[in-house]
Design a protein around this motif. Structure first.
Motif, PDB file in Angstrom:
ATOM      1  N   LEU A 167       8.161  -0.993 -11.645  1.00  0.00           N
ATOM      2  CA  LEU A 167       8.126  -1.230 -10.060  1.00  0.00           C
ATOM      3  C   LEU A 167       7.884  -2.619  -9.893  1.00  0.00           C
ATOM      4  O   LEU A 167       8.227  -2.885  -9.038  1.00  0.00           O
ATOM      5  CB  LEU A 167       6.575  -0.530 -10.158  1.00  0.00           C
ATOM      6  N   LEU A 168       7.858  -3.524 -10.628  1.00  0.00           N
ATOM      7  CA  LEU A 168       7.039  -4.933 -10.357  1.00  0.00           C
ATOM      8  C   LEU A 168       8.024  -5.592  -9.345  1.00  0.00           C
ATOM      9  O   LEU A 168       9.211  -5.628 -10.634  1.00  0.00           O
ATOM     10  CB  LEU A 168       6.674  -5.382 -11.411  1.00  0.00           C
ATOM     11  N   GLY A 169       8.197  -6.239  -8.373  1.00  0.00           N
ATOM     12  CA  GLY A 169       9.084  -6.597  -8.085  1.00  0.00           C
ATOM     13  C   GLY A 169       9.448  -5.936  -7.002  1.00  0.00           C
ATOM     14  O   GLY A 169      11.155  -6.866  -6.430  1.00  0.00           O
ATOM     15  N   THR A 170       9.695  -4.572  -7.217  1.00  0.00           N
ATOM     16  CA  THR A 170      11.211  -4.121  -6.306  1.00  0.00           C
ATOM     17  C   THR A 170      10.519  -3.693  -4.523  1.00  0.00           C
ATOM     18  O   THR A 170      11.018  -3.318  -3.643  1.00  0.00           O
ATOM     19  CB  THR A 170      10.330  -2.206  -6.727  1.00  0.00           C
ATOM     20  N   CYS A 171       9.088  -4.316  -4.212  1.00  0.00           N
ATOM     21  CA  CYS A 171       9.256  -4.287  -2.668  1.00  0.00           C
ATOM     22  C   CYS A 171       7.548  -4.773  -2.494  1.00  0.00           C
ATOM     23  O   CYS A 171       7.221  -5.267  -3.337  1.00  0.00           O
ATOM     24  CB  CYS A 171       8.796  -2.574  -2.331  1.00  0.00           C
ATOM     25  N   ILE A 172       6.711  -4.857  -1.415  1.00  0.00           N
ATOM     26  CA  ILE A 172       6.427  -5.633  -0.824  1.00  0.00           C
ATOM     27  C   ILE A 172       4.835  -5.411  -1.573  1.00  0.00           C
ATOM     28  O   ILE A 172       4.155  -6.470  -1.702  1.00  0.00           O
ATOM     29  CB  ILE A 172       5.726  -5.733   0.499  1.00  0.00           C
ATOM     30  N   ALA A 173       4.630  -3.919  -1.438  1.00  0.00           N
ATOM     31  CA  ALA A 173       3.533  -2.952  -2.553  1.00  0.00           C
ATOM     32  C   ALA A 173       2.977  -3.991  -3.391  1.00  0.00           C
ATOM     33  O   ALA A 173       2.188  -3.215  -4.114  1.00  0.00           O
ATOM     34  CB  ALA A 173       3.874  -1.862  -2.380  1.00  0.00           C
ATOM     35  N   TYR A 174       5.036  -4.115  -4.552  1.00  0.00           N
ATOM     36  CA  TYR A 174       4.519  -4.406  -6.135  1.00  0.00           C
ATOM     37  C   TYR A 174       5.315  -5.727  -6.431  1.00  0.00           C
ATOM     38  O   TYR A 174       5.605  -5.851  -7.125  1.00  0.00           O
ATOM     39  CB  TYR A 174       5.269  -3.594  -6.118  1.00  0.00           C
ATOM     40  N   ALA A 175       4.975  -6.330  -4.629  1.00  0.00           N
ATOM     41  CA  ALA A 175       5.046  -8.391  -5.687  1.00  0.00           C
ATOM     42  C   ALA A 175       3.843  -8.314  -6.371  1.00  0.00           C
ATOM     43  O   ALA A 175       2.669  -8.403  -6.901  1.00  0.00           O
ATOM     44  CB  ALA A 175       4.795  -9.072  -4.355  1.00  0.00           C
ATOM     45  N   PRO A 176       4.524  -9.026  -7.671  1.00  0.00           N
ATOM     46  CA  PRO A 176       3.304  -9.633  -8.395  1.00  0.00           C
ATOM     47  C   PRO A 176       2.472  -9.891  -8.366  1.00  0.00           C
ATOM     48  O   PRO A 176       1.162  -9.688  -8.753  1.00  0.00           O
ATOM     49  CB  PRO A 176       4.300 -10.547  -8.511  1.00  0.00           C
ATOM     50  N   ASP A 177       1.540 -10.609  -6.584  1.00  0.00           N
ATOM     51  CA  ASP A 177       0.224 -11.014  -6.930  1.00  0.00           C
ATOM     52  C   ASP A 177       0.129 -10.271  -5.778  1.00  0.00           C
ATOM     53  O   ASP A 177      -0.829 -10.540  -5.136  1.00  0.00           O
ATOM     54  CB  ASP A 177       0.794 -12.656  -6.252  1.00  0.00           C
ATOM     55  N   SER A 178       0.254  -9.122  -5.394  1.00  0.00           N
ATOM     56  CA  SER A 178      -0.183  -8.046  -4.004  1.00  0.00           C
ATOM     57  C   SER A 178      -1.453  -7.617  -4.708  1.00  0.00           C
ATOM     58  O   SER A 178      -1.308  -7.363  -6.048  1.00  0.00           O
ATOM     59  CB  SER A 178       0.824  -6.989  -3.331  1.00  0.00           C
ATOM     60  N   PRO A 179      -2.189  -6.818  -3.587  1.00  0.00           N
ATOM     61  CA  PRO A 179      -3.653  -6.538  -4.440  1.00  0.00           C
ATOM     62  C   PRO A 179      -2.947  -4.824  -4.767  1.00  0.00           C
ATOM     63  O   PRO A 179      -4.461  -4.359  -6.006  1.00  0.00           O
ATOM     64  CB  PRO A 179      -4.483  -6.649  -3.395  1.00  0.00           C
ATOM     65  N   VAL A 180      -2.015  -4.406  -4.870  1.00  0.00           N
ATOM     66  CA  VAL A 180      -1.755  -3.196  -5.161  1.00  0.00           C
ATOM     67  C   VAL A 180      -1.331  -3.396  -6.622  1.00  0.00           C
ATOM     68  O   VAL A 180      -1.573  -2.876  -8.087  1.00  0.00           O
ATOM     69  CB  VAL A 180      -0.779  -2.893  -4.610  1.00  0.00           C
ATOM     70  N   THR A 181      -0.437  -4.287  -7.104  1.00  0.00           N
ATOM     71  CA  THR A 181      -0.262  -4.502  -8.016  1.00  0.00           C
ATOM     72  C   THR A 181      -1.045  -5.180  -9.353  1.00  0.00           C
ATOM     73  O   THR A 181      -1.693  -4.676 -10.124  1.00  0.00           O
ATOM     74  CB  THR A 181       0.909  -5.930  -8.513  1.00  0.00           C
ATOM     75  N   LEU A 182      -2.353  -5.964  -9.289  1.00  0.00           N
ATOM     76  CA  LEU A 182      -3.169  -6.580  -9.329  1.00  0.00           C
ATOM     77  C   LEU A 182      -4.385  -5.223  -9.799  1.00  0.00           C
ATOM     78  O   LEU A 182      -5.601  -5.456 -10.708  1.00  0.00           O
ATOM     79  CB  LEU A 182      -3.556  -7.404  -8.829  1.00  0.00           C
TER      80      LEU A 182
END
Length: 191
Positions: A167-182
């Motif tokens: 899912l990494l990089g597939t949308c705004i929520a899963y941007a590499p540096d997003s709080p959701v991803t981290l």
């Protein structure tokens, strides 16, 4: 939140698509779609004569039966309503999708097997949405299996692999540096 007021307008076309993901008793999964097209006005059709407002122009079904690794085991299509009498002849060709894996290159592979005159534009278009529903349907099952495998490896004293999340990089929520991803994959902070 609804969209902004569009102003005065007249409805001309309705397309309804229903997508469903099912888990079967035999361990396989069915992803089904039903597409229904209707016009909001009467019109003349070459094969069917006068089509009344609201009468289905397209009424099509398609089912992908898949394994948990996203490989298509079977595909079945049918058409209740079509604009031309010969259109239902494309449905059996969709069985050619068996053996494909839903993932990168899926749409290209679909077009190779049922593209152009071999298939039906409407059924091909809904297949891309069905692929998304397949991922949504199987995500919790696949994630559970990955967690169980990681726990098994850790219990045996090993270090579970830390693969880049799909899912990494597939949308705004899963941007590499997003709080959701981290929050979801804290190990990415150091990667």
């Amino acid at each position: 939140m609804p969209l902004s007021d569009p102003g005065r307008r007249e409805l001309l076309h309705l397309r309804d698509i229903q997508l469903r993901g099912w888990q079967r008793e035999d361990g396989l999964f069915d992803i089904e779609a039903h597409l229904l097209d209707r016009k909001a006005y009467d019109f003349e059709n070459d094969d069917r004569g006068v089509m009344k407002a609201g009468e289905p122009l397209h009424g099509m079904w398609i089912r992908l039966t898949i394994r948990d690794d996203m490989e298509i085991v079977a595909c079945e299509a049918s058409s209740d309503h079509t604009p031309y009498a010969l259109c239902p002849g494309a449905a059996p060709n969709f069985a050619r999708l068996a053996g494909l894996r839903i993932g990168p290159g899926f749409n290209r592979a679909v077009n190779e097997r049922v593209g152009g005159v071999l298939g039906c534009t409407h059924l091909r278009e809904v297949l891309a949405q069905m692929a998304t529903v397949a991922f949504q349907t199987l995500y919790p099952i696949r994630a559970r299996k990955e967690r169980e495998e990681a726990a098994r490896i850790a219990a045996a004293g090993g270090t579970p692999p830390q693969r880049k999340p799909a899912l990494l990089g597939t949308c705004i929520a899963y941007a590499p540096d997003s709080p959701v991803t981290l929050a979801r994959w804290p190990w990415l902070r150091s990667a």
